[in-house]
Structures are given as C-alpha cells and as structure tokens.
Design a protein around this motif. Structure first.
Motif, mmCIF file in Angstrom:
data_model
loop_
_atom_site.group_PDB
_atom_site.id
_atom_site.type_symbol
_atom_site.label_atom_id
_atom_site.label_comp_id
_atom_site.label_asym_id
_atom_site.label_seq_id
_atom_site.Cartn_x
_atom_site.Cartn_y
_atom_site.Cartn_z
ATOM 1 N N MET A 306 -9.351 27.415 -5.110
ATOM 2 C CA MET A 306 -9.352 26.027 -5.584
ATOM 3 C C MET A 306 -10.531 25.245 -5.025
ATOM 4 O O MET A 306 -10.953 25.450 -3.890
ATOM 5 C CB MET A 306 -8.033 25.338 -5.189
ATOM 6 N N ARG A 307 -11.009 24.328 -5.847
ATOM 7 C CA ARG A 307 -12.068 23.398 -5.444
ATOM 8 C C ARG A 307 -11.710 22.008 -5.943
ATOM 9 O O ARG A 307 -11.180 21.863 -7.038
ATOM 10 C CB ARG A 307 -13.423 23.799 -6.043
ATOM 11 N N GLY A 308 -12.019 21.002 -5.117
ATOM 12 C CA GLY A 308 -11.818 19.633 -5.562
ATOM 13 C C GLY A 308 -10.802 18.874 -4.727
ATOM 14 O O GLY A 308 -10.400 19.310 -3.641
ATOM 15 N N LYS A 309 -10.399 17.715 -5.260
ATOM 16 C CA LYS A 309 -9.510 16.804 -4.544
ATOM 17 C C LYS A 309 -8.311 16.435 -5.423
ATOM 18 O O LYS A 309 -8.400 16.444 -6.652
ATOM 19 C CB LYS A 309 -10.259 15.520 -4.159
ATOM 20 N N THR A 310 -7.224 16.073 -4.750
ATOM 21 C CA THR A 310 -6.057 15.557 -5.451
ATOM 22 C C THR A 310 -5.736 14.176 -4.903
ATOM 23 O O THR A 310 -5.899 13.914 -3.709
ATOM 24 C CB THR A 310 -4.847 16.501 -5.300
ATOM 25 N N CYS A 311 -5.289 13.282 -5.786
ATOM 26 C CA CYS A 311 -5.024 11.898 -5.407
ATOM 27 C C CYS A 311 -3.632 11.489 -5.879
ATOM 28 O O CYS A 311 -3.286 11.659 -7.053
ATOM 29 C CB CYS A 311 -6.067 10.960 -6.016
ATOM 30 N N ALA A 312 -2.854 10.947 -4.969
ATOM 31 C CA ALA A 312 -1.557 10.340 -5.286
ATOM 32 C C ALA A 312 -1.647 8.872 -4.924
ATOM 33 O O ALA A 312 -2.173 8.520 -3.854
ATOM 34 C CB ALA A 312 -0.447 11.018 -4.495
ATOM 35 N N GLY A 313 -1.143 8.000 -5.788
ATOM 36 C CA GLY A 313 -1.272 6.593 -5.464
ATOM 37 C C GLY A 313 -0.438 5.682 -6.329
ATOM 38 O O GLY A 313 0.171 6.099 -7.318
ATOM 39 N N THR A 314 -0.413 4.423 -5.929
ATOM 40 C CA THR A 314 0.415 3.416 -6.576
ATOM 41 C C THR A 314 -0.444 2.206 -6.900
ATOM 42 O O THR A 314 -1.023 1.581 -6.003
ATOM 43 C CB THR A 314 1.582 3.013 -5.647
ATOM 44 N N TRP A 315 -0.516 1.904 -8.182
ATOM 45 C CA TRP A 315 -1.278 0.746 -8.686
ATOM 46 C C TRP A 315 -0.295 -0.406 -8.857
ATOM 47 O O TRP A 315 0.778 -0.244 -9.453
ATOM 48 C CB TRP A 315 -1.939 1.130 -10.009
ATOM 49 N N VAL A 316 -0.651 -1.555 -8.300
ATOM 50 C CA VAL A 316 0.245 -2.712 -8.326
ATOM 51 C C VAL A 316 -0.546 -3.930 -8.798
ATOM 52 O O VAL A 316 -1.658 -4.171 -8.327
ATOM 53 C CB VAL A 316 0.830 -2.995 -6.929
ATOM 54 N N ARG A 317 0.052 -4.671 -9.726
ATOM 55 C CA ARG A 317 -0.592 -5.922 -10.164
ATOM 56 C C ARG A 317 0.447 -7.036 -10.168
ATOM 57 O O ARG A 317 1.635 -6.804 -10.396
ATOM 58 C CB ARG A 317 -1.223 -5.769 -11.542
ATOM 59 N N GLY A 318 -0.030 -8.240 -9.877
ATOM 60 C CA GLY A 318 0.864 -9.392 -9.851
ATOM 61 C C GLY A 318 0.176 -10.574 -9.219
ATOM 62 O O GLY A 318 -1.032 -10.775 -9.385
ATOM 63 N N THR A 319 0.938 -11.344 -8.447
ATOM 64 C CA THR A 319 0.415 -12.522 -7.765
ATOM 65 C C THR A 319 0.346 -12.240 -6.275
ATOM 66 O O THR A 319 1.354 -11.878 -5.657
ATOM 67 C CB THR A 319 1.317 -13.740 -8.015
ATOM 68 N N GLY A 320 -0.842 -12.373 -5.710
ATOM 69 C CA GLY A 320 -1.025 -12.099 -4.292
ATOM 70 C C GLY A 320 -0.396 -13.154 -3.413
ATOM 71 O O GLY A 320 0.098 -14.188 -3.896
ATOM 72 N N LYS A 321 -0.416 -12.925 -2.114
ATOM 73 C CA LYS A 321 0.172 -13.871 -1.170
ATOM 74 C C LYS A 321 -0.506 -15.234 -1.233
ATOM 75 O O LYS A 321 0.101 -16.261 -0.911
ATOM 76 C CB LYS A 321 0.067 -13.314 0.258
ATOM 77 N N SER A 322 -1.774 -15.261 -1.670
ATOM 78 C CA SER A 322 -2.511 -16.524 -1.763
ATOM 79 C C SER A 322 -2.192 -17.299 -3.022
ATOM 80 O O SER A 322 -2.654 -18.430 -3.190
ATOM 81 C CB SER A 322 -4.011 -16.239 -1.711
ATOM 82 N N GLY A 323 -1.429 -16.696 -3.928
ATOM 83 C CA GLY A 323 -1.112 -17.356 -5.193
ATOM 84 C C GLY A 323 -2.041 -17.004 -6.325
ATOM 85 O O GLY A 323 -1.850 -17.439 -7.468
ATOM 86 N N GLU A 324 -3.075 -16.183 -6.051
ATOM 87 C CA GLU A 324 -4.023 -15.771 -7.062
ATOM 88 C C GLU A 324 -3.622 -14.429 -7.674
ATOM 89 O O GLU A 324 -2.983 -13.605 -7.016
ATOM 90 C CB GLU A 324 -5.424 -15.639 -6.459
ATOM 91 N N PRO A 325 -4.029 -14.169 -8.936
ATOM 92 C CA PRO A 325 -3.773 -12.845 -9.528
ATOM 93 C C PRO A 325 -4.441 -11.751 -8.696
ATOM 94 O O PRO A 325 -5.548 -11.940 -8.181
ATOM 95 C CB PRO A 325 -4.399 -12.939 -10.918
ATOM 96 N N ARG A 326 -3.753 -10.625 -8.578
ATOM 97 C CA ARG A 326 -4.290 -9.539 -7.767
ATOM 98 C C ARG A 326 -3.833 -8.202 -8.341
ATOM 99 O O ARG A 326 -2.745 -8.095 -8.901
ATOM 100 C CB ARG A 326 -3.815 -9.660 -6.314
ATOM 101 N N ALA A 327 -4.697 -7.189 -8.198
ATOM 102 C CA ALA A 327 -4.325 -5.815 -8.536
ATOM 103 C C ALA A 327 -4.951 -4.893 -7.504
ATOM 104 O O ALA A 327 -6.128 -5.048 -7.149
ATOM 105 C CB ALA A 327 -4.812 -5.447 -9.930
ATOM 106 N N VAL A 328 -4.168 -3.935 -7.009
ATOM 107 C CA VAL A 328 -4.661 -3.000 -6.004
ATOM 108 C C VAL A 328 -4.193 -1.592 -6.352
ATOM 109 O O VAL A 328 -3.194 -1.396 -7.057
ATOM 110 C CB VAL A 328 -4.174 -3.358 -4.583
ATOM 111 N N TYR A 329 -4.924 -0.623 -5.846
ATOM 112 C CA TYR A 329 -4.501 0.773 -5.925
ATOM 113 C C TYR A 329 -4.431 1.307 -4.505
ATOM 114 O O TYR A 329 -5.442 1.411 -3.801
ATOM 115 C CB TYR A 329 -5.480 1.600 -6.769
ATOM 116 N N LEU A 330 -3.227 1.647 -4.060
ATOM 117 C CA LEU A 330 -2.982 2.246 -2.750
ATOM 118 C C LEU A 330 -2.920 3.749 -2.959
ATOM 119 O O LEU A 330 -2.178 4.218 -3.826
ATOM 120 C CB LEU A 330 -1.668 1.727 -2.176
ATOM 121 N N TYR A 331 -3.666 4.516 -2.157
ATOM 122 C CA TYR A 331 -3.805 5.930 -2.521
ATOM 123 C C TYR A 331 -3.959 6.826 -1.301
ATOM 124 O O TYR A 331 -4.247 6.381 -0.185
ATOM 125 C CB TYR A 331 -5.008 6.115 -3.446
#
Length: 400
Positions: A306-331
């Motif tokens: 095998m060659r290469g990488k594998t990625c597992a993660g969680t994409w989240v979108r909504g309203t951040g703690k500051s009240g602004e729209p936010r989207a992140v990918y935790l991986y």
C-alpha cells in the motif's frame, strides 16, 4: 484492568502493539477462532499478553473465557455479525464492553429507501437499562468511524459552535495497493454491509430516514495532500449515534469510494454475491459474501503493497461561539508508510485500532466513566483528543 480482545484480524492485531506501549492495564488476552493467528499477534510483545481460542458466535464461550481470565473489559474487534453474542457474553461475565461497529440493521420491508427498519445499534440500545441498572458500561462505536469522528462532533459542539446546522462525517483516501486490480483496505464483509444497505440521514423534525445507496454525490477536498474525492451516502453508525447526544439540524455520513469500487459493489449485488444466507453448491453450503471475502486478499496483509494516506474526519457547519457563520473540518490522517514503519500495520486498520485503546486508557484512569449503552459523544472530547496526540498520532482542524 484486564482486557479480552476478541479478534486477531487486521484491527485486533494492530491494537496489540499500540497497547503494548502503554502501562494502564494488567493483562490482555487476545482471542480468535484461529488460536494460531492470536498467537502470532502476541508473539512480539511482553508477558502481559496471552493468546486464546474463542468462538465469537457463542455468548457462553465469550463469558467462560472472561471468567477464566478475570476479565474486566471486553474489546470486540471482529465483524459486526458477532456483536450481539460478544456483547451478551461480556454482560453475562460481569465485564464492561467496547466495540468499533454496532449491531446490524435490517432494512424496512416495504420502504427501504425512505424509512428505517431495525437501525444499527438498536439491539444494543434495547438493553441499555439493563446495563445501567447493573452499573456497567457498554461503549459502542469506539473505532475511528464511528468513534473518533463522534468525538470530533462532541468537541465541535462543546468548544467551537453555539448552534450546529449540519454534522457530516467524511472519509477519503488516496491509498493504492500495488499488484491488485481490486483489493479493499478493510474487511470486504463489513464494506458490503455498510455500502449496500440503505444509508440513514438524520434531520431535525423528521428524525432518522433512509435514502438510496450511493446517493447525493459530492466532491470533498481532503487535507494533507489527499485532495478532492467524490463521496456518497453510506449507512454508518455516526448518524445513529451523534443525534442522541449532540444537537444538530442534520447528520450525514459520506464515504469516498470511487466509481470503480461502487461499480464492483453494484455488480456483487446484482449477482447476489452480497448475500449472507448460505447457498448449496454441490455438497457444501456457503454464504456468497463469505466466498467473496475468501477470494480477496486479507487487508491485514496488504501493508507492504500500500501507498498513500487515509483520512477520517467530521465536517461541521453552523454558528460559531462568536455568533458568526462557521464551518470546520476536524480530521485524523495516517500515512501508510509511517504506520508500517512504526508499528508494522497498514494505515486503515491501525487508524481504527488506536481509538479503542485510547478509550480504554481513559476508562482505566477514571477520566471517562458512565453506565448503560453509550456512544463516544456521551463523554468529554478534549481528554480523548489530548491523549490521542500523546500517543504520537495528532489530529487537525481546517476552517472551511
């Protein structure tokens, strides 16, 4: 802590050298139907590890082995066909329980692509009161997906967002297996199960509902050089777990399979080769899916190719703690070259195996505690992510 690890296949064997570097447990019994495979898994580690034989389809056999070795925690590392007997055997023996895949689903008999039937984990959650009343814990879905992906969802809810519109688990890789036209990097039995069953989606106000396999294709850009991969809806435990503990308006799971992989799965389905009911061939009865699995290489043996990488993660979108729209990918990304060099196990099984070991250490320390049937979201996320990093396998986050 005295652990029974059931299953010495790819994931179970990878868990052994990870655990061997830690000191939080007294003993680990590695058990498999093939005791020779279990013996090979423990052959290079210290005296805390022993090998044994067990029939994972027998709750009585699991319970007897637990009693023999005074087991406190059972870690299930076999495919989900055996979840319930191992789950019930652990309970009968007075041990706590962890798994990386939950009890199997059954599609709705009349409307499989609209309504849920028996959902993933339903058979386990039906026993939650019994586990809680006995003061015992069954931590379900504690691999990488489900598992770490669920921890990411809890972390996002606690520390990053004031309101969440969607949580979307996204899995992708750029792995190549040299010398094979078709060689899945994970159990083909489990892959067929999750990819050909109706995918489940959660929506606030509607609850859980289903769609057609491979629906809603999207191109998702994965980090650390993996790049864009087309992802499609697949049945997965996160969608059944996350809404129980995390408030979100929508929860999905999409897997980066690739068109060739999807075509192979569709062909297997058309030919009936995904079936689990035994078919008589001459004087032998065998399940078609077991034949497919037997014809393909064992994923645990593919690391050198095998060659290469594998990625597992969680994409989240909504309203951040500051009240602004936010989207992140935790991986979490694992490079196969690194996991082979460092641990001798290919990236996909190693990435799955590290997470229940981290969880067991948190339980041993009392950092995580609880009773009943609980998912990873039921526990604080930060201690898990900190310990995962301390194991030498850090996670990442990208603003999207």
């Amino acid at each position: 802590m005295r652990i029974l690890l059931v299953g010495a296949g790819g994931v179970g064997s990878a868990a052994v050298p990870i655990a061997a570097r830690r000191s939080f447990f007294e003993a680990m019994v590695v058990a498999d139907y093939d005791e020779g495979r279990a013996a090979r898994a423990v052959s290079t580690v210290d005296g805390r590890f022993t090998a044994a034989r067990v029939d994972a389809s027998s709750a009585e056999a699991v319970a007897a082995l637990c009693r023999e070795h005074r087991i406190t925690h059972v870690l299930n590392a076999v495919d989900p066909r055996f979840v319930m007997p191992i789950f019930e055997g652990a309970y009968a023996a007075g041990a706590d329980y962890l798994d990386m895949a939950m009890s199997l689903s059954k599609p709705h008999p009349e409307r499989p692509h609209a309504d849920t039937g028996v959902k993933l984990g339903d058979d386990q959650f039906a026993q939650a009161e019994r586990w809680a009343a006995s003061g015992r814990l069954a931590l379900v879905g504690m691999g990488v997906e489900p598992g770490l992906s669920d921890v990411f969802a809890r972390y996002a809810a606690d520390e990053l967002f004031s309101e969440i519109d969607e949580i979307g688990v996204r899995d992708g890789a750029n792995l190549v297996v040299d010398g094979y036209d078709f060689a899945p990097s994970f159990s083909i039995w489990t892959t067929i199960e999750e990819c050909l069953n109706p995918p489940v989606i959660w929506e606030a106000g509607k609850g859980w509902h289903t769609t057609e396999p491979f629906s809603e294709p999207e191109v998702f850009d994965f980090p650390e050089g993996i790049g864009p991969v087309e992802c499609v809806n697949v049945e997965h435990e996160e969608v059944l777990l996350i809404p129980r503990w995390v408030d979100a308006k929508r929860v999905t799971f999409k897997y980066g399979l690739g068109s060739e992989f999807i075509d192979v799965l569709r062909t297997l389905h058309k030919l009936g080769l995904d079936g689990t009911a035994p078919v008589r061939v001459g004087g032998v009865s065998v399940a078609p899916r077991d034949v497919v699995a037997a014809c393909l290489p064992d994923p645990a043996t593919l690391g050198d190719r095998m060659r290469g990488k594998t990625c597992a993660g969680t994409w989240v979108r909504g309203t951040g703690k500051s009240g602004e729209p936010r989207a992140v990918y935790l991986y979490h990304v694992v490079d196969n070259e690194w996991s082979m060099r460092e641990y001798g196990h290919q990236a996909v099984v190693w990435q799955t195996a590290i997470n229940p070991v981290v969880a067991l250490e948190l339980l041993a320390a009392g950092t995580w505690s609880g009773t009943g049937v609980l998912g990873p979201e039921a526990f604080p996320a930060r201690p898990f992510l900190d310990l995962l990093t301390a194991y030498g396998s850090p996670w990442g986050m990208e603003e999207r």
